[in-house]
Motif scaffolding. Sequence first.
Motif, mmCIF file in Angstrom:
data_model
loop_
_atom_site.group_PDB
_atom_site.id
_atom_site.type_symbol
_atom_site.label_atom_id
_atom_site.label_comp_id
_atom_site.label_asym_id
_atom_site.label_seq_id
_atom_site.Cartn_x
_atom_site.Cartn_y
_atom_site.Cartn_z
ATOM 1 N N GLY A 99 -17.133 0.543 -6.701
ATOM 2 C CA GLY A 99 -15.911 -0.021 -7.258
ATOM 3 C C GLY A 99 -14.899 -0.463 -6.227
ATOM 4 N N VAL A 100 -15.166 -0.208 -4.952
ATOM 5 C CA VAL A 100 -14.235 -0.559 -3.886
ATOM 6 C C VAL A 100 -14.411 -2.025 -3.492
ATOM 7 N N ASN A 101 -13.293 -2.704 -3.292
ATOM 8 C CA ASN A 101 -13.318 -4.059 -2.736
ATOM 9 C C ASN A 101 -12.081 -4.261 -1.875
ATOM 10 N N GLN A 102 -11.852 -5.484 -1.442
ATOM 11 C CA GLN A 102 -10.742 -5.744 -0.524
ATOM 12 C C GLN A 102 -9.374 -5.557 -1.178
ATOM 13 N N ASN A 103 -9.339 -5.459 -2.510
ATOM 14 C CA ASN A 103 -8.067 -5.276 -3.208
ATOM 15 C C ASN A 103 -7.734 -3.809 -3.463
ATOM 16 N N THR A 104 -8.679 -2.900 -3.184
ATOM 17 C CA THR A 104 -8.466 -1.476 -3.462
ATOM 18 C C THR A 104 -7.439 -0.911 -2.490
ATOM 19 N N LYS A 105 -6.327 -0.429 -3.037
ATOM 20 C CA LYS A 105 -5.257 0.127 -2.207
ATOM 21 C C LYS A 105 -5.140 1.640 -2.333
ATOM 22 N N GLY A 163 -2.596 -8.286 -7.786
ATOM 23 C CA GLY A 163 -3.736 -8.403 -6.877
ATOM 24 C C GLY A 163 -4.229 -7.088 -6.337
ATOM 25 N N ASP A 164 -3.391 -6.031 -6.391
ATOM 26 C CA ASP A 164 -3.801 -4.715 -5.906
ATOM 27 C C ASP A 164 -4.592 -3.981 -6.986
ATOM 28 N N GLU A 165 -5.447 -3.044 -6.536
ATOM 29 C CA GLU A 165 -6.239 -2.252 -7.461
ATOM 30 C C GLU A 165 -6.165 -0.771 -7.117
ATOM 31 N N VAL A 166 -6.120 0.058 -8.155
ATOM 32 C CA VAL A 166 -6.259 1.510 -8.024
ATOM 33 C C VAL A 166 -7.610 1.863 -8.624
ATOM 34 N N LEU A 167 -8.452 2.501 -7.821
ATOM 35 C CA LEU A 167 -9.798 2.851 -8.264
ATOM 36 C C LEU A 167 -9.819 4.304 -8.724
ATOM 37 N N ILE A 168 -10.278 4.513 -9.970
ATOM 38 C CA ILE A 168 -10.453 5.857 -10.503
ATOM 39 C C ILE A 168 -11.881 5.971 -11.032
ATOM 40 N N SER A 169 -12.327 7.189 -11.298
ATOM 41 C CA SER A 169 -13.638 7.351 -11.918
ATOM 42 C C SER A 169 -13.491 7.289 -13.432
ATOM 43 N N VAL A 218 -5.938 -1.114 -12.761
ATOM 44 C CA VAL A 218 -6.624 0.167 -12.676
ATOM 45 C C VAL A 218 -8.091 -0.084 -13.000
ATOM 46 N N VAL A 219 -8.962 0.232 -12.059
ATOM 47 C CA VAL A 219 -10.396 -0.006 -12.210
ATOM 48 C C VAL A 219 -11.092 1.331 -12.407
ATOM 49 N N GLU A 220 -11.815 1.480 -13.516
ATOM 50 C CA GLU A 220 -12.567 2.716 -13.787
ATOM 51 C C GLU A 220 -14.020 2.507 -13.376
ATOM 52 N N GLN A 221 -14.458 3.282 -12.392
ATOM 53 C CA GLN A 221 -15.820 3.168 -11.896
ATOM 54 C C GLN A 221 -16.685 4.290 -12.475
ATOM 55 N N PHE A 245 -1.161 5.900 -14.388
ATOM 56 C CA PHE A 245 -1.474 4.727 -13.580
ATOM 57 C C PHE A 245 -1.570 3.467 -14.441
ATOM 58 N N GLN A 246 -2.097 3.585 -15.649
ATOM 59 C CA GLN A 246 -2.177 2.422 -16.527
ATOM 60 C C GLN A 246 -0.788 1.947 -16.941
ATOM 61 N N PHE A 247 0.111 2.874 -17.198
ATOM 62 C CA PHE A 247 1.489 2.520 -17.540
ATOM 63 C C PHE A 247 2.158 1.795 -16.376
#
Length: 381
Positions: free
Chosen positions: A142-148, A92-98, A120-123, A109-111
Motif C-alpha cells: 500500500g506504500v507509494n510516493q504519496n504515503t506520508k 495528494g498526501d496519503e495515510v496508510l492503515i491496515s 486514508v488508504v486501507e491495506q 483519520f477519516q474525519f
Amino acid sequence: MSDFLLNPDVVFLNHGSFGACPKLVFAEYQRWQRKLEWQPVQFLQRQLPGHLADARHQVADYLSAGSNEVVFVPNPTFAANTIARCLPLGGGDEVLISDQEYGACRFAFQFAAQQKGFRVVEQPIPLPVETDEAIVDAFWRGVNQNTKLIFISHITSTTALTLPVAQICQRARQAGILTMIDGAHAPGQIDVNLSEIGADFYTATCHKWMCAAKGSGVFYVRQDKQHLVDPLVVGWGWGPEKTFHRENEFVSNHEWLGTHDPAAYLSVPAAIEWHKTHFTPDVRERCCRLARLAVDLASQIDGIKRVHPDAFFQQMGLIDITAKKVEDHVHLKTHLFDTYQIEVPVIRWRDRTLIRVSTHAYTTEEDVHKFIHALKETFAA
C-alpha cells in the motif's frame, strides 16, 4: 478472581475491551481521588505537577522511553485525533492503515481527511498469516510516493493479531515515512520497548492489559518529532503565560487539559508495581496457554475454526464462526451473556463473524470449558 473487583458470577472473557482493575490498584486510584478532594486547590495547583512527573517517569521507564517523550492522555483515540489533526497533511498526501484498525482511531483519520483533503488508504493483511515477513510485504504494497504516515496497531483489536511493528517502522524510516503505532493492547500483554520499536508516535492504554484505572493512556512522541505535534486541547500549559510544566514544552502543551480528575493517571505506577509482583512471567504464560486452549477446543467444534497460529496471538484468542451463519452477532453476544453469564465479544469484520476470547490472571481452565460448553449448546440448538 479474588484480586479483582469483577462479578464472580460472570465468566469474564473480555479483558480486551476495557480491562479490569485489581483491588490494590483501585484502592490507590481512590486514595488519589480523596487527596484531591481534601484540598483541591493545593492538590491541583501546587502538588499535581510533581505527582504527574513521578508517574510519567515510571511509565516511561516501563516502556523504555524518555520521560519527556511521554504524556498521559485519556485513551489512544485522543492521541490518534491529535496526530490526525495536527500533522501538515493535505491534498495528494496519503495515510496508510491496515484493514484491521480500531474503528474510533480509523474514524479520527477519516474525519481529518475530509477536513484537510488527504486520503486514508486501507491495506489488507490477508488472514491467516504465516510469517512476519509476509505481513510486512502484504502491508507494504500500500506504500507509494504519496504515503506520508503509517498508522498501524501493535496488537489489533478486531483480529487479535500481533504485528511486526519494529520491522514496519524500520522500513518506513528508511523511506522517510512517519509512523504511529496504536499499542492499546500491547503494554501489559507483551513487553514493549519503544526505543527498539523505533516509531515516531506510539499510544497505548494503561487501563487495559496494564490494569490501571479507567481513563488512563499514554502518548509517546519521539524527541525529534515533537515540533510537529500541536496540542489537541489548548490550555494553561501552552504559550508564554504557561503555568504548567514550564521546563518541557511538549509535556506542558499536552498534559494539562484543564480541570479534570487525574487519579487514573496517578494510579498507573501502582498498576506497574502490581504487574511486577503479581503478573509474573509464569502467570502470563498461563494466560496465553488458556487463550490457546480456548482456540484449540473451539476449533474442534464442527463449523468453527482457528484464525491465527499460536505464535501470532498472546492473551486474546480468535475463532471464526462464519460457517455457523450467525444472522445477528449482537444477539449471539447477548445470548451468551444472558443464558450462560459469559462476557465475550462477537465481532463482524468484513464478511466474517469472529469471537475474541481474552484471558487474564483471574481466568481459570473452568472458565474456558464453560465457554466451550456454551458454544456447543448454542450451535446444537
